[in-house]
Design a protein around this motif. Structure first.
Motif, mmCIF file in Angstrom:
data_model
loop_
_atom_site.group_PDB
_atom_site.id
_atom_site.type_symbol
_atom_site.label_atom_id
_atom_site.label_comp_id
_atom_site.label_asym_id
_atom_site.label_seq_id
_atom_site.Cartn_x
_atom_site.Cartn_y
_atom_site.Cartn_z
ATOM 1 N N THR A 1 -0.349 7.772 9.409
ATOM 2 C CA THR A 1 -1.196 7.636 8.219
ATOM 3 C C THR A 1 -0.395 7.064 7.056
ATOM 4 N N LEU B 1 0.024 3.361 7.536
ATOM 5 C CA LEU B 1 -1.213 2.637 7.265
ATOM 6 C C LEU B 1 -1.401 2.414 5.772
ATOM 7 N N SER B 2 -1.128 3.436 4.963
ATOM 8 C CA SER B 2 -1.344 3.224 3.533
ATOM 9 C C SER B 2 -0.194 2.459 2.885
ATOM 10 N N MET C 1 1.607 0.073 4.253
ATOM 11 C CA MET C 1 1.570 -1.342 4.617
ATOM 12 C C MET C 1 0.587 -2.120 3.757
ATOM 13 N N ASP C 2 -0.358 -1.401 3.162
ATOM 14 C CA ASP C 2 -1.381 -2.078 2.371
ATOM 15 C C ASP C 2 -0.926 -2.281 0.928
ATOM 16 N N LYS C 3 0.253 -1.788 0.606
ATOM 17 C CA LYS C 3 0.702 -1.867 -0.780
ATOM 18 C C LYS C 3 1.326 -3.210 -1.088
ATOM 19 N N SER C 4 1.531 -3.450 -2.379
ATOM 20 C CA SER C 4 2.084 -4.737 -2.777
ATOM 21 C C SER C 4 3.554 -4.852 -2.382
ATOM 22 N N ALA C 5 4.251 -3.719 -2.269
ATOM 23 C CA ALA C 5 5.625 -3.753 -1.763
ATOM 24 C C ALA C 5 5.690 -2.907 -0.499
ATOM 25 N N ASP D 1 -1.422 -1.609 17.480
ATOM 26 C CA ASP D 1 -1.865 -1.585 16.086
ATOM 27 C C ASP D 1 -1.105 -2.568 15.202
ATOM 28 N N TRP D 2 0.180 -2.693 15.433
ATOM 29 C CA TRP D 2 1.017 -3.332 14.418
ATOM 30 C C TRP D 2 1.706 -4.605 14.864
ATOM 31 N N TYR E 1 2.068 -7.483 12.607
ATOM 32 C CA TYR E 1 2.857 -7.297 11.391
ATOM 33 C C TYR E 1 4.345 -7.234 11.698
ATOM 34 N N LYS F 1 -5.704 1.009 -3.147
ATOM 35 C CA LYS F 1 -5.317 -0.401 -3.107
ATOM 36 C C LYS F 1 -5.318 -1.004 -4.516
ATOM 37 N N ASP G 1 -2.524 0.281 -6.630
ATOM 38 C CA ASP G 1 -1.254 -0.316 -6.237
ATOM 39 C C ASP G 1 -1.122 -1.732 -6.780
ATOM 40 N N ARG H 1 -7.900 -3.556 9.144
ATOM 41 C CA ARG H 1 -6.859 -2.536 9.305
ATOM 42 C C ARG H 1 -6.212 -2.325 7.950
ATOM 43 N N LEU H 2 -5.830 -3.430 7.321
ATOM 44 C CA LEU H 2 -5.374 -3.364 5.943
ATOM 45 C C LEU H 2 -6.452 -4.053 5.104
ATOM 46 N N TYR I 1 -8.171 7.192 10.014
ATOM 47 C CA TYR I 1 -6.810 7.169 10.508
ATOM 48 C C TYR I 1 -6.712 7.167 12.024
#
Lengths: 425, 165, 301
Positions: free
Chosen positions: A72, A75-76, A78-82, A97-98, A101, B136, B139, C51-52, C262
């Motif tokens: 979890t 997942l969160s 990876m969605d961030k700006s950094a 899943d990844w 990436y 999101k 962020d 996913r994202l 999730y």
């Protein structure tokens, strides 16, 4: 007028508060952000990161996901700006899943440092998605001193019958001996993976019948589930804790083993550091479960610790991450510290392992025993699959009836197919 | 006659007071259990939940020490962050929402009505609905630091505030 | 005269309006960041596969179709509805009784008020862990656990919510009860009404607005419950059916959405978002319906 000035000032102040965050670190070369999934190693990794920054000036941030929340958090994050530049793809479900990436690591400097290909993960196109940075083994940790105190020898334990005889004898005389056979096998989140993830591996391993899976099978047969039951029953019925109390958890199995209250402890090589001072002779034996020819069984060796580099990160960050990884496995001091927390690192110039359980694993291999690979890494939709297994095992622990075991079987076998469908359709 | 009813009422009140006292004690018990268990060794929390932390069960203050210093994320820091966020957001929320509420109250335009309706509306939206996009957005705008989270809070709570004012 | 007055208000309004940006600006900007934009994005995402969030792909109403086919979601819905109704009734009845007793003027009222309100100050996750420890401490003596029987999980959660919420609702009821005009009560007493009659015919109709608020809050709270559910049982025990489909017997809607989000599947994030939209429509609809229904029964003073 004064009021106007004050209100304008207030307004400006508020805007400023809103914009404060937008400053932050500018781009100066690359930086590394490692999303770590082993809480027990966090302290060492922070230390390593600080050392690297001090030596090279490159910023290394290590964030550790809390126990059981790695997927979890990933997942969160990876969605961030950094997003993390370095993260863990530890099993086939993770690859699925990844993989989009992850940078292809084939022929990269870090891959060239490896001394084995055994712990690498590829996707179906042959892209090297992630590479092992350490490997581990699990089985049953034993305190040989206690076995001898009970009047047995380690030589008696060469198969399931031997193990059963010793364990049941110790359990029956627990009051007089002052210790019991198995430490508690709690089913709470901090402990249930020892069974739903690790011990379950014996079923998957034998079900492969010699040909290791290369991708997640759509269904499994559960042919060796009775063998799993053999060992599991032995574990819960010859232990310090009444099986009916396992659902809640809260028993400190590691402590029970360390303080000499239990002779057997189902766990893995990462426990070596924790138990070596209190139980210096501790060793590890394979999952004996009543399969023909299991006298030749070895430990379960494999890894979920595989590095992947974020392919969506900037090139400077990717380069910085790569440099950092290479430094980790080649720098003598760094690799010493990492090997001490991880057990062993499969790299040419990394420090030697001092882990007694991994030494035991190597000894089994040297004696011609077969290594049980981690087929468990193929579990589809891992968290959900294991959660239902925990629920079924809870029912079974409370009442060991055949009907309840059938529920475990359903969760184990049908649950696999169901989760496979969920993920793939 | 009248005296009788008054003394009867007083008696009733005493009985009620006693009942409430008992209920209050029961009400506090869970908190008491938590305090007791905070002095126990880990193993005994689940096995002897209601026992006093005596003898080998007792962990003294070691749990507290460990809690304050454990790992690389000391509890003290978290407390400081919580205080910071609470103070900042309370200040921001009080200031901004009261200004807005005052304005809505004074100026009766369609726009204000719409804003008011939106505020009330936001009260019935479950957090799950906006959870993922919100994290999101926060962020993206770099609002996910302890210094700037209050702005997000300000945005998520005006419903309750302005309808109270 | 009249026009003059409205002129005056108009010019005042105009003067105020000039400062609109200053007064409304900060809240509005924060509100857009913290609610409006995520809300709109949420609706859009419910029709996407992602996913994202950065690489969402529009796929239409597939997610909604999947949601309605999902047995676990249906179970979670009925479970949540049942929980919301039962907790609503129990919490409000108990809170009103306590509030009524505390306004009779008995000794130590303030202390009791504080005690009853206290659990409200503890966060949801912590509450869940506290009670899971207590329930297992008790049930452990009978060789069972809150994770083994769904009825324990249900009533455990009810007890937990009562403990947490009664104090809060009690405060609202006390405020309402103190506002019941004394002369009406006195008139009732002089007319020879029994205390029961006074309670049901005079007091309760006069605190209807408190009921409106409390019922609204406990209904929406019940439906939106998440932290306590996650920490207390996390959905255990499961019913594992032939073929492997699993019903998590104590999983409520919010937790179901969280678990869906999730779970590891290329479409699950979109489905979770679609569930969230349906969840929102449900909560909003119920809440507003209830508001308009009880508002009608309030006595105008």
């Amino acid at each position: 007028m004064k009021k106007k000035i004050i209100s304008t000032l207030l307004c400006v102040a508020m805007m400023a508060t809103m914009l404060v965050g937008c400053g932050g670190s500018g781009a100066k070369g690359g930086s590394v952000y490692w999303l770590n999934f082993k809480p027990e190693s966090d302290e060492v990794l922070q230390d390593i990161a600080a050392t690297y920054t001090a030596e090279t000036g490159v910023e290394v941030k290590v964030v550790t996901a809390a126990s059981g929340t790695y997927s979890t958090t990933l997942l969160s994050e990876m969605d961030k700006s950094a997003p993390p530049t370095l993260f863990v793809i530890g099993n086939q479900a993770g690859v699925k899943d990844w993989k989009d990436y992850a940078l292809d690591l084939k022929d990269t400097p870090i891959a060239n440092e490896l001394n084995t290909d055994a712990y690498n993960l590829y996707d179906e196109t042959g892209k090297l998605v992630s590479i092992g940075y350490c490997y581990e083994c699990y089985g049953i940790i034993v305190n040989p001193d206690l076995i001898e105190k009970a009047g047995h020898t380690m030589d008696e334990i060469k198969n399931f019958d031997g193990l059963k005889a010793v364990a049941e004898d110790i359990h029956s005389r627990a009051g007089e001996l002052g210790f019991d056979a198995f430490s508690s096998s709690d089913m709470d989140d901090s402990s249930s993976w020892r069974f739903t993830g690790h011990m379950a591996n014996l079923e998957y391993y034998y079900e492969q019948e010699g040909t290791a899976w290369t991708e997640c099978p759509a269904t499994i047969s559960g042919k060796y589930l009775d063998n799993f039951k053999n060992l599991y029953d032995l574990c819960i019925n010859n232990s310090l804790t009444d099986p009916k109390e396992l659902a809640t958890g809260g028993h400190d199995a590691e402590n029970e083993f360390k303080t000499g209250k239990a002779a057997f402890f189902v766990n893995g090589s990462w426990e070596y550091e924790a138990v070596k001072t209190d139980v210096p002779n501790a060793t590890m034996i394979p999952y004996y479960c009543g399969v023909a020819g299991e006298e030749k069984a070895g430990l379960n060796c494999g890894t979920e610790n595989c590095w992947a580099i974020n392919s969506k990160a900037s090139e400077a960050d990717q380069q910085a991450t790569m440099d950092f990884m290479v430094w980790c496995v080649t720098n003598p001091d760094a690799s010493r510290k990492l090997v001490d927390t991880f057990g062993v690192m499969p790299y040419k110039s990394a420090a030697e392992s001092t882990n007694g359980f991994l030494a035991a694993a190597n000894q089994y291999t040297a004696d011609g025993c077969y290594v049980m690979n981690w087929a468990t890494n193929f579990q589809p939709n891992v968290d959900s699959y294991r959660a239902r297994l925990v629920s079924a095992l809870n029912q079974y622990n409370a009442d060991q009836s055949d009907a309840n075991w059938e529920t475990v079987r359903t969760a184990f076998v049908d649950g696999w197919a169901e989760e496979y469908n969920t993920v793939n359709n | 006659m009248k005296k009788n009813t008054i003394s009867a009422m007083n008696r009733h009140k005493t009985i009620l007071s006693v009942i409430l006292a008992v209920v209050s004690i029961v009400y506090v018990l869970p908190v008491l259990a938590v305090v007791l268990n905070s002095f126990k060794q880990n193993t005994y929390v689940k096995t002897d939940t209601f026992a006093l932390p005596m003898g080998e069960m007792s962990a003294g203050f070691s749990n507290f020490v460990k809690g304050m210093t454990f790992g690389n994320y000391p509890f003290v820091n978290s407390v400081l962050y919580s205080v910071l966020i609470t103070v900042l957001s309370t200040f921001l929320i009080l200031l901004c929402t009261s200004m807005a509420a005052w304005y809505i109250e004074r100026v009766n335009s369609l726009f204000c009505k719409a804003v008011y309706f939106l505020c009330v509306f936001s009260m019935v939206v479950p957090f799950q609905m906006v959870m993922f996009p919100l994290s999101k957005t926060a962020d993206k705008l770099h609002l996910n630091t302890p210094w700037t989270i209050p702005v997000v809070y300000l945005g998520s709570v005006p419903g309750l505030q302005s309808s109270c004012l | 005269m009249k026009s003059k007055k409205s002129n005056a208000t108009n010019s005042l309004q105009k003067a105020t309006r000039r400062w609109g940006v200053l007064f409304m600006g900060p809240v509005l900007i924060a509100f857009i960041i913290g609610f409006v934009w995520p809300f709109i994005q949420g609706i859009w995402l419910s029709m996407c596969q992602f996913r994202l969030i950065s690489d969402a792909k529009f796929i239409g109403f597939d997610n909604y179709v999947k949601t309605f086919q999902d047995a676990s979601f249906r179970h979670a819905f009925w479970y949540t509805a049942m929980f919301a109704i039962v907790s609503l009734v129990i919490i409000n009845v108990l809170a009103f009784i306590v509030a009524y007793i505390l306004t009779l003027g008995i000794k130590g009222s303030n202390l009791y008020r504080t005690v009853f309100f206290m659990p409200n100050l503890i966060g949801g996750i912590v509450l869940g862990y506290i009670w899971s420890m207590i329930f297992d401490g008790i049930l452990g003596r009978y060789q069972t656990s809150i994770l083994l029987e769904s009825k324990y999980g249900f009533w455990g959660l009810i007890i937990l919510m009562c403990w947490q919420q009664i104090g809060y609702m009690m405060i609202i009821y006390i405020a309402g009860l103190q506002n019941v005009p004394g002369d009406i009560l006195e008139a009732a007493r002089i007319d020879g009404a029994t205390s029961m009659q006074t309670l049901f015919k005079v007091t309760i109709p006069n605190v209807m607005s408190s009921f409106t608020i409390c019922i609204f809050l406990s209904l929406t709270n019940g439906f939106k419950l998440f932290d306590q559910n996650l920490a207390l049982t996390g959905g255990q025990p499961f019913i594992i059916q032939e073929g492997g489909t699993t019903i998590k017997t104590t999983e409520m809607l919010a937790l179901n959405i969280y678990n869906t989000f999730y779970s590891s599947n290329t479409t699950s994030q979109g489905v979770a978002q679609a569930k969230a939209v349906i969840f929102f429509i449900l909560v909003a609809g119920l809440g507003l319906l209830q508001l308009s229904y009880t508002r009608k029964r309030e006595v105008q003073q």
